[in-house]
Write an enzyme that holds these catalytic residues in place. Structure first.
Site, PDB file in Angstrom:
ATOM      1  N   THR A 117       0.810  -1.210   0.000  1.00  0.00           N
ATOM      2  CA  THR A 117       0.000   0.000   0.000  1.00  0.00           C
ATOM      3  C   THR A 117       0.847   1.265   0.000  1.00  0.00           C
ATOM      4  OG1 THR A 117      -1.403   1.327   1.477  1.00  0.00           O
ATOM      5  CG2 THR A 117      -0.141  -0.398   2.520  1.00  0.00           C
ATOM      6  N   TYR A 141      -2.557  -1.503  10.014  1.00  0.00           N
ATOM      7  CA  TYR A 141      -2.714  -2.068   8.668  1.00  0.00           C
ATOM      8  C   TYR A 141      -1.460  -1.828   7.831  1.00  0.00           C
ATOM      9  CZ  TYR A 141      -3.822  -2.000   3.728  1.00  0.00           C
ATOM     10  OH  TYR A 141      -3.756  -2.183   2.361  1.00  0.00           O
TER      11      TYR A 141
END
Ligand code: UDP
Length: 325
Positions: A117, A141
Site C-alpha cells: 500500500t 494495517y
C-alpha cells in the site's frame, strides 16, 4: 504451470484472476470467503476455500496444481479496524503471510507477488512518492504490510524465492465487462460511496476535511482503475518468470484528484446532484497521496489504459447498480 491467487475472490484479486484467465493462464484461487465473493471468481479458475496459513492445505494445493507462482492478495484492509484490533491485523497480514511464504519456500515455489500500500510511506515525504521515498507507516494495517515486505526482502536474500511488491494507490472502478467489482457492503472508499449516494442507497456523502493544504482544501488522491492494477500484476509475474530480481513498484497514475473533483465527476457521469456534508477530517488521512509511476513504466512496460477519471467512475457506478445492495 499454475498461478495460486490468494484472496482471488476479493476486489483486486478477482480482477487479476479474470485478467490471467483472459490471456489463457491456469489459476487456482485460495480464499476463505470472509469478505470475498465466490461468484466473482472466473469460472475458468480452480477454487479452494481455505486459510493461507493452513500449511497442510497449501502443501497439497501447490503439489496437486503444480503451482509455480503465488499472487498474495488475501488480507485485512480496513484501516480503522486495524487501529481498534491491531493483533487481528498482525495475525491476518503478517503471521499468515509468514506461513504462506514458508510453505512456498518449503515447496520450492520460485516467485511471489505481494499486495502492499501507498500508506507505507511517511506522511511528510515529498509528493509524488517514489519507491525509495521514506517509509513511516502509521496504522497497524500499513505497518503489517511493511512488515511483510521486509519479511519477503529477507527471505528472498536467503532462499531462491524472488518476489515483487506492488504498492497500490487509490484503487477504484470495476471490470469493464461487468464480471466483478467492489462488493464489500460497508466499503468506505470515496468513489464507491459516492456511487451509493448517487443511487440513493446512502443519504449523503461526507467530505472529510475541507481545510487541507490542497488547491480546493479537500484530500487529493491518485485514483487508479482496478483493471490497470490487475495488468500490473501480470507484468510483474512475467518479469519474475524471466528471472527479474526482487523489488517493489508503486502502482498509480502520477496525478491527483481532490474529493471535490471526484464529486463533480460523479455528478457529471450519473447526472444526479450529490447531497454532500462538509465534515471534519478523518483521523489519519494525509492531505495528498500521489505516485511517481516512472519505475513500473520503465522496467515492466506498464501502460495504463483506463486513466480517465470519468471512465473509472462510470465503471464503478455500473457495478454498483448491478449489485443492488
Ligand atoms: N473521503 C471523503 N468522504 C468519504 C470517503 C472518503 O471525503 O465518504 C475522502 C478521504 O478523506 C480521502 C479521499 O476521500 O481524502 C479518499 O479516501 P478513501 O477512503 O477512498 O481512500 P484512502 O485514501 O483513505 O485509502
Amino acid at each position: 504451470m499454475t498461478i495460486l491467487v490468494t484472496g482471488g475472490a476479493g476486489y483486486i484479486g478477482s480482477h487479476t484472476v479474470h485478467a490471467l484467465l483472459d490471456r489463457g493462464d491456469t489459476v487456482v484461487v485460495l480464499d476463505d470467503l470472509s469478505t470475498g465473493v465466490k461468484a466473482q471468481v472466473g469460472a475458468g479458475a480452480a477454487f479452494v476455500q481455505g486459510d493461507v496459513a493452513d500449511t497442510a492445505l497449501l502443501r497439497r494445493v501447490i503439489a496437486e496444481h503444480g503451482v509455480d507462482s503465488v499472487i498474495h492478495f488475501a488480507g485485512s484492509i480496513v484501516v480503522p479496524e486495524s487501529v481498534a484490533d491491531p493483533l487481528a491485523y498482525y495475525d491476518n497480514n503478517v503471521v499468515k503471510s509468514r506461513a504462506l511464504i514458508a510453505a512456498c519456500v518449503a515447496a520450492n515455489v520460485p516467485q511471489m507477488i505481494f499486495s502492499s500500500t501507498a500508506t507505507v510511506y511517511a506522511e511528510d515525504a515529498a509528493q509524488p512518492l517514489a519507491e525509495a521515498s521514506p517509509k513511516a507507516p502509521i496504522s497497524p494495517y500499513a505497518r503489517s504490510k511493511l512488515m511483510t515486505e521486509w519479511m519477503l526482502e529477507d527471505v528472498s536474500k536467503a532462499t531462491k524465492l524472488r518476489h515483487m511488491v506492488l504498492r497500490y494507490f487509490n484503487v477504484a472502478g470495476a471490470d469493464p465487462k461487468g464480471r466483478t467489482g467492489q462488493s464489500t457492503p460497508k466499503a468506505t472508499h470515496l468513489i464507491k460511496r459516492a456511487a451509493q449516494v448517487a443511487l440513493g442507497r446512502v443519504p449523503h456523502l461526507d467530505i472529510f476535511g475541507t481545510d487541507y493544504p490542497t488547491p480546493d482544501g479537500t484530500g487529493v488522491r491518485d485514483y487508479i482503475h482496478v483493471s490497470d492494477l490487475a495488468a500490473a500484476h501480470l507484468l510483474a509475474l512475467d518479469a519474475l518468470k524471466k528471472g527479474a530480481t526482487s523489488t517493489a513498484y508503486n502502482v498509480g497514475y502520477g496525478k491527483g484528484a481532490s474529493v471535490r473533483e471526484v464529486i463533480t465527476g460523479v455528478e457529471r457521469v450519473t447526472g444526479s446532484k450529490l447531497p454532500v456534508k462538509e465534515s471534519p477530517r478523518r483521523p489519519g488521512d494525509p492531505p495528498t497521496l500521489i505516485s511517481d509511476p516512472s519505475r513500473i513504466k520503465a522496467q515492466l512496460g506498464w501502460k495504463p489504459a483506463h486513466e480517465d477519471l470519468d471512465g473509472i467512475i462510470a465503471s464503478a457506478f455500473a457495478w454498483e447498480k448491478r449489485i443492488n445492495t
